[in-house]
Design a protein around this motif. Structure first.
Motif, short mmCIF file in Angstrom:
data_model
loop_
_atom_site.label_atom_id
_atom_site.label_comp_id
_atom_site.label_asym_id
_atom_site.label_seq_id
_atom_site.Cartn_x
_atom_site.Cartn_y
_atom_site.Cartn_z
N GLN A 1 -19.83 44.65 74.64
CA GLN A 1 -18.78 45.32 73.59
C GLN A 1 -17.62 44.84 73.06
O GLN A 1 -16.67 45.39 72.88
N CYS A 2 -17.68 43.53 73.44
CA CYS A 2 -16.81 42.56 72.79
C CYS A 2 -17.33 41.81 71.34
O CYS A 2 -18.24 41.13 71.66
N ASN A 3 -16.52 42.24 70.34
CA ASN A 3 -17.19 41.72 69.02
C ASN A 3 -16.89 40.27 69.13
O ASN A 3 -16.04 39.73 68.17
N ALA A 4 -17.51 39.28 69.49
CA ALA A 4 -17.21 37.83 69.43
C ALA A 4 -18.04 37.12 68.44
O ALA A 4 -19.17 37.59 67.84
N ILE A 5 -17.36 36.10 68.01
CA ILE A 5 -18.03 35.33 66.92
C ILE A 5 -17.69 33.90 67.29
O ILE A 5 -16.77 33.58 67.76
N GLY A 6 -18.82 32.93 67.29
CA GLY A 6 -18.83 31.61 67.88
C GLY A 6 -18.51 30.83 66.64
O GLY A 6 -19.03 30.84 65.62
N LEU A 7 -17.57 29.97 67.00
CA LEU A 7 -17.14 28.91 65.91
C LEU A 7 -17.18 27.37 66.50
O LEU A 7 -16.85 27.30 67.66
N THR A 8 -17.16 26.35 65.52
CA THR A 8 -16.73 25.10 65.77
C THR A 8 -15.39 24.73 64.80
O THR A 8 -15.00 25.93 64.14
N GLY A 9 -15.06 23.72 65.14
CA GLY A 9 -13.81 23.57 64.20
C GLY A 9 -14.23 23.48 62.86
O GLY A 9 -13.04 23.39 61.91
N ALA A 10 -15.49 23.19 62.42
CA ALA A 10 -15.79 22.96 60.93
C ALA A 10 -16.02 24.31 60.36
O ALA A 10 -15.62 24.46 59.11
N ASP A 11 -16.17 25.57 61.20
CA ASP A 11 -16.42 26.93 60.46
C ASP A 11 -15.01 27.34 60.12
O ASP A 11 -14.05 27.08 60.63
N ALA A 12 -15.22 27.78 58.71
CA ALA A 12 -13.82 28.26 58.00
C ALA A 12 -12.74 27.25 58.11
O ALA A 12 -11.73 27.47 58.03
N ASN A 13 -13.25 25.85 58.34
CA ASN A 13 -12.23 24.78 58.30
C ASN A 13 -11.19 25.02 59.27
O ASN A 13 -9.97 24.51 58.89
N ILE A 14 -11.19 25.70 60.26
CA ILE A 14 -10.24 25.95 61.22
C ILE A 14 -9.68 24.86 61.86
O ILE A 14 -8.51 25.16 62.09
#
Length: 262
Positions: free
Chosen positions: A92-105
């Motif tokens: 029940q932890c609303n996780a989202i997986g990202l790399t540094g390219a995602d959303a240009n973070i």
């Protein structure tokens, strides 16, 4: 200021399913805003061997050639990242997986070749990090799970050290949040005597650090972590904690078990 925990996990915890599940259960239980940064080097090495891709290291750092950047993108950004995200969703932890390219973070530049050509390794361009996008996700109660990958803005993925990514995220968000950066590893904290697991130094200030260096009390492996910690604090992070992954829930309180650096 609202509290934010930026937590880095790697090493043996990532490699062992039971340890990882125990850690993620604790991580999911943290009620404050939080970001998880993970490694996965041993898994990449193992899968690389199965695919006939040899791992090459110079001074403990992976050389990232063309085959290796494809490998680590698959393993870090895919296999390891999505397994963690799926497990957190089950808790029940609303996780989202990202790399540094995602959303240009996390944009980066390919490390310039000096004495050693590290290949497709990224040095983070801190002033170009998309802080607004990070804040949008945090403010909408997403828990980011960030793989140790960045990008150059021209379509090339880059391999970037997970400790550095955690530190950069902590610094980038320190203007908006009271940030505690937590490095989880196998020891209880920074040890005064490397042979004695219970010789944890509970608090290190700059003055204390200088004295420990003069007294040659610290083992070489921990020095980069402490240097990284003070660099983060110089740039706005309020506290850095180095401690055991098993003590995570204690280490997000004011009564910490590991080594607090402030």
């Amino acid at each position: 200021m609202e509290q934010l925990f930026v937590i880095k996990i790697g090493g043996n915890v990532i490699d062992d399913t039971n340890s990882l599940n125990f850690f993620l259960k604790d991580f999911a239980a943290i009620s404050a805003k939080k970001i998880l940064v993970h490694g996965g080097g041993k898994i990449a090495t193992k899968i690389g061997e199965q695919l006939g891709i040899q791992s090459n290291y110079v001074q403990g750092r992976r050389i990232t050639d063309e085959a290796t950047i494809d490998l680590v993108t698959m393993v870090y950004g895919g296999l390891v990242n999505k397994k963690i995200v799926a497990k957190l969703q089950s808790l029940q932890c609303n996780a989202i997986g990202l790399t540094g390219a995602d959303a240009n973070i996390i944009p980066a530049i390919k490390r310039p070749v000096k004495d050693i050509d590290y290949g497709f390794v990224g040095d983070i361009t801190k002033e170009k990090m998309a802080v607004m996008n990070l804040e949008i996700l945090l403010n909408n109660n997403f828990t980011m799970v960030v793989a140790p990958l960045t990008h150059d803005g021209n379509g090339q993925m880059l391999n970037t050290n997970a400790d550095t990514i955690a530190s950069s995220l902590a610094v980038a968000l320190s203007e908006s949040y009271y940030v505690r950066l937590i490095y989880c590893f196998e020891k209880k904290g920074v040890l005064e005597n490397v042979e004695e697991d219970h010789s944890v130094i509970s608090l290190i200030t700059r003055e204390k650090y200088q004295q420990l260096l003069i007294d040659k009390k610290l083992f070489d492996g921990i020095l980069p972590k402490i240097d990284n910690a003070f660099a983060a604090i110089s740039s706005g992070v309020k506290e850095v904690l180095i401690g055991d992954a098993n003590d995570l829930l204690q280490n997000v309180t004011s009564n910490t078990k590991g080594t607090l650096i402030k």
